[in-house]
Design an enzyme around this catalytic site. Structure first.
Site, PDB file in Angstrom:
ATOM      1  N   GLU A  43     -12.185  -1.771  12.669  1.00 52.01           N
ATOM      2  CA  GLU A  43     -12.110  -1.217  11.195  1.00 52.01           C
ATOM      3  C   GLU A  43     -13.320  -1.828  10.305  1.00 52.01           C
ATOM      4  O   GLU A  43     -14.369  -0.929   9.999  1.00 52.01           O
ATOM      5  CB  GLU A  43     -11.135  -1.393  10.408  1.00 52.01           C
ATOM      6  CG  GLU A  43     -11.063  -0.969   8.805  1.00 52.01           C
ATOM      7  CD  GLU A  43      -9.839  -0.780   8.426  1.00 52.01           C
ATOM      8  OE1 GLU A  43      -8.862  -1.365   8.692  1.00 52.01           O
ATOM      9  OE2 GLU A  43      -9.598  -0.373   7.315  1.00 52.01           O
ATOM     10  N   ASP A  88      -8.166  -8.994   4.373  1.00 55.89           N
ATOM     11  CA  ASP A  88      -7.795  -7.998   5.478  1.00 55.89           C
ATOM     12  C   ASP A  88      -8.852  -7.695   6.586  1.00 55.89           C
ATOM     13  O   ASP A  88      -9.891  -6.976   6.359  1.00 55.89           O
ATOM     14  CB  ASP A  88      -7.778  -6.672   4.400  1.00 55.89           C
ATOM     15  CG  ASP A  88      -7.376  -5.497   5.311  1.00 55.89           C
ATOM     16  OD1 ASP A  88      -6.940  -5.624   6.608  1.00 55.89           O
ATOM     17  OD2 ASP A  88      -7.233  -4.194   4.821  1.00 55.89           O
ATOM     18  N   GLU A 113       0.630  -1.111  -0.099  1.00 54.57           N
ATOM     19  CA  GLU A 113      -0.185  -0.052   0.045  1.00 54.57           C
ATOM     20  C   GLU A 113       1.029   1.207   0.081  1.00 54.57           C
ATOM     21  O   GLU A 113       0.826   2.047   0.757  1.00 54.57           O
ATOM     22  CB  GLU A 113      -1.119  -0.063   1.106  1.00 54.57           C
ATOM     23  CG  GLU A 113      -1.880  -1.132   1.258  1.00 54.57           C
ATOM     24  CD  GLU A 113      -2.846  -1.142   2.210  1.00 54.57           C
ATOM     25  OE1 GLU A 113      -2.765  -0.725   3.149  1.00 54.57           O
ATOM     26  OE2 GLU A 113      -3.969  -1.881   2.098  1.00 54.57           O
TER      27      GLU A 113
HETATM   28  O1  GCW Z   1      -6.931  -2.767   5.735  1.00 57.71           O
HETATM   29  C1  GCW Z   1      -5.784  -1.833   5.712  1.00 57.71           C
HETATM   30  C2  GCW Z   1      -6.226  -0.600   6.302  1.00 57.71           C
HETATM   31  C3  GCW Z   1      -5.179   0.336   6.602  1.00 57.71           C
HETATM   32  C4  GCW Z   1      -3.918  -0.319   7.193  1.00 57.71           C
HETATM   33  C5  GCW Z   1      -3.614  -1.607   6.425  1.00 57.71           C
HETATM   34  C6  GCW Z   1      -2.581  -2.444   6.932  1.00 57.71           C
HETATM   35  C7  GCW Z   1      -2.336   0.760   8.401  1.00 57.71           C
HETATM   36  O2  GCW Z   1      -7.382   0.009   5.757  1.00 57.71           O
HETATM   37  O3  GCW Z   1      -5.508   1.524   7.401  1.00 57.71           O
HETATM   38  O4  GCW Z   1      -2.848   0.593   7.337  1.00 57.71           O
HETATM   39  O5  GCW Z   1      -4.599  -2.522   6.376  1.00 57.71           O
HETATM   40  O6  GCW Z   1      -2.828  -3.320   7.669  1.00 57.71           O
HETATM   41  O7  GCW Z   1      -1.362  -2.040   6.708  1.00 57.71           O
END
Ligand code: GCW
Length: 650
Positions: A374, A346, A267
């Site tokens: 989340e 995730d 990311e």
């Molecule tokens: O799901 C995503 C989250 C991000 C997070 C990422 C991760 C810290 O939306 O906010 O970043 O996972 O786990 O690295």
């Protein structure tokens, strides 16, 4: 002045017993009077038995607590034996002793007085870690509990709250904390520069007193961003020596430092791929720099292509972590621990267990969970994750080992913290159970979820049978309810983009994140079987066969693994579409029942707790009804199939 935070489960109240005798603490051999174990015992005993005279070492006392450190125990192990006349707590080190003191205190409170105890406990997992996604400016990524209590405007804060934080963690056996976000931004890039050493040292020292190692999330490209080098190539000798010097300086300056947590090539974070290197090259380079100081590199496996084309049905994000790391098994240094998210995507409310757990047989691994809710209601909805964590730890990988569960394969667990500077630390009081339970499970994973919650309720809210029964009902049913009224059968990602709260069935459908439901008028789900993306083949048999076919795939994961028509008949005997309709109505009804039960607790809970809960339940019910009506309308409009029960579907 009123404290700015609740003491949570460490709010020791006088026990309801008559004890008018004298109490003594006797420290044997190497037990220092000023260690955390002794101070905690004094805090606890003087609050639990305020009328008793508490002395040190008096043989004539009517109840004596003897503290000892025994060489034959592992450093974090303890034994605890007690009867009506006294207790002996033996730790393998001061940390083991501290865990023993917390266990003893817990017992006094839950049993309501002195009892007979005889127990020896060793933590199941050596690494028990909390990962904070706190940013240097004081914001928290995916934080639902206020701002950071570690940082404000680029400064590191150390206060009495930090001490209470350390006590909370130690009380449930957490022994590591990464204090900053894995997305290393802003001033956090410079945490590994002398500007921060003095404060980091104070913090590390404070945490270490409570048996907790301090970890920092670091920028993989720090040789450039901090060191001014032209590259961060892990095989470049200049980069290697930069990290070696940095490690020497850091470990010399910061007491209690445990090592680094790294999100690389993920990311947008930099990583070894930029230089044509792999993740073993990247992780080992850092590991070698900190190895002389006993440091560990916690390296995340959350690596995938986040710029996917939604039209491409062959590329499957679920396969990415496995494809990246499975070929590297055996190449990681001993002080590298791969941190694997519990599922391949995730932190959705339901995912299969990550296939990497089974296959990484020659690598140290840790499971990563997300207490920060989340995708599970953002601490506005009650969603107790303890049963889910237990399920994952107990999952059999079938990798051919005698002991083949996830728990058998890992040497650590980490959780994304759900804390912030809100009064109750976790925004919602009920979310505190997740923090408590995570630590308890890492230590003693065989504890039933119900026992852990029972304990948490007693310690947090006191002994009240009706209250306990109702809270247990709410907490133990909460994940099921949330799953039922949100996303069906393992599909995931029907939430609103970016903030991930509330329903939007096509919010992620035509985006770049690799998170698709592929719903059309006839069918829904992703074919991840052998004829589809092949993801099911990443498991050992029989799991690969079970997951690979709609006939055998368990209902709760059906749409994760298979693409099926709405008329497909589930194991439950219902059609898929009817299941979707029913579960959305049922989930909402469950949530309504939780809210009703909560309201009936007025007077049994502190007013502030009760009111905070009422507000959150109001929001949960509003949002659950949105989920129900939007997801049901979505599938109804696509499929054109009416509800058998004739309910309004919009
Ligand atoms: O799901 C995503 C989250 C991000 C997070 C990422 C991760 C810290 O939306 O906010 O970043 O996972 O786990 O690295």
């Amino acid at each position: 002045m009123e404290a700015a935070y609740s003491k949570l489960w460490l709010d020791y109240k006088p026990l309801d017993i008559t004890f008018s005798g004298s109490l003594a603490i006797r420290c044997l051999k190497g037990v220092r009077r000023d260690c955390a174990a002794v101070s905690e015992l004094i805090t606890a005993l003087s609050a639990l038995l305020p009328q008793a005279e508490l002395t040190f070492g008096a043989d004539s006392a009517s109840y004596i607590v003897e503290l000892d450190i025994g060489g034959y125990l592992g450093p974090e192990d303890y034994t605890l034996s007690a009867d009506e006349r006294g207790a002996t707590i033996l730790g393998g080190s001061e940390t083991g002793l501290l865990y023993g003191v917390f266990a003893y205190t817990r017992e006094l409170i839950t049993e309501g007085g002195f009892t007979r105890i005889s127990r020896r406990v060793s933590p199941a997992l050596p690494l028990r870690m909390l990962d904070h996604w706190d940013n240097a400016d004081g914001s928290i990524e995916r934080g639902y509990s206020g701002s950071s209590f570690f940082f404000k405007n680029g400064e590191l804060i150390i206060s009495d709250r930090t001490v209470h934080y350390a006590r909370l963690l130690a009380s449930v056996g957490i022994n590591a904390a990464a204090i900053n976000n894995v997305n290393v931004r802003g001033d956090a890039v410079r945490f590994i520069t002398p500007d921060y050493y003095r404060k980091l040292d104070m913090l590390g020292d404070l945490l270490e007193r409570w048996g907790i190692k301090l970890y920092l999330s670091v920028d993989f490209s720090a040789p450039m961003s901090v060191g001014g080098l032209p590259s961060a190539d892990p095989l470049d000798p200049r980069v290697q020596s930069w990290w070696k010097d940095k490690a020497a300086e850091l470990f010399r300056s910061v007491r209690g430092l445990g090592g680094f947590l790294v999100k690389a090539d993920s990311e947008g974070q930099p990583g070894p791929y930029a230089y044509g290197r792999d993740h073993a090259d990247g992780a080992n380079m850092l590991a070698r720099a900190i190895q002389p100081y006993g440091g560990k590199v916690i390296w995340r496996c959350f690596v995938y292509n986040c710029s996917q084309n939604w039209r491409d049905t062959r590329t499957d994000r679920a396969c990415a972590g496995y494809n990246t790391f499975a070929p590297l098994d055996g190449r990681f240094d001993d002080n590298v621990i791969l941190q694997i998210k519990n599922g391949p995507m995730d932190f959705q409310i339901r995912e299969p267990v990550h296939p990497l757990f089974g296959v990484m047989k020659q690598t140290n691994t840790a499971a990563e969970f997300q207490l920060a809710q989340e995708y599970t209601g953002q601490q506005l909805h009650v969603c107790c994750l303890i049963p889910m964590i237990k399920e994952i730890l107990a999952f059999k990988t079938y990798n051919g080992r005698d002991k083949d569960t996830v728990l058998d394969m890992i040497s650590g667990a980490a959780a994304v913290s759900n804390t912030g500077d809100s009064f109750c630390w976790t925004g919602s009081e009920l979310a505190g159970a997740n923090l408590y339970g995570f630590g308890r499970l890492c230590f003693e994973p065989s504890l039933p979820a119900e026992d852990i919650l029972d304990e948490w309720i007693s310690l947090t809210f006191g002994q009240n049978e009706e209250l306990k029964e109702k809270l247990l009902f709410i907490l133990l049913g909460s994940r099921d309810a949330y799953e039922s009224y949100t996303v069906p059968l393992g599909l995931g990602w029907m939430c609103k983009p970016n903030h991930h709260y509330g329903p939007d069935p096509w919010g992620y459908e035509f985006d770049r994140w690799g998170t698709y439901n592929r719903a059309d008028r006839d069918a829904v789900g992703v074919d991840r079987g052998p004829g589809g993306t092949g993801y099911s083949e990443l498991y050992y048999p029989p799991l690969s066969d079970i997951y690979g076919s709609a006939d055998t795939c368990p209902d709760e994961l059906l749409l994760f693994f298979c693409r099926v028509p709405y008329t497909h008949v589930l194991k439950s005997g219902k059609t898929l579409i009817q299941h979707i309709y029913d579960s959305h109505f049922e989930g909402c009804e469950q949530a309504e029942e939780f809210a009703r039960l909560w309201r009936s607790l007025e007077g049994s809970l502190p007013e502030q707790v009760f009111k905070n809960g009422c507000e959150r339940f109001r929001e949960q019910l509003r949002c659950a009804a949105e989920w129900r009506d939007i997801v049901n309308a979505f599938f109804h409009r696509l499929s054109g199939i009416p509800d058998e029960k004739g309910r309004k579907l919009y």
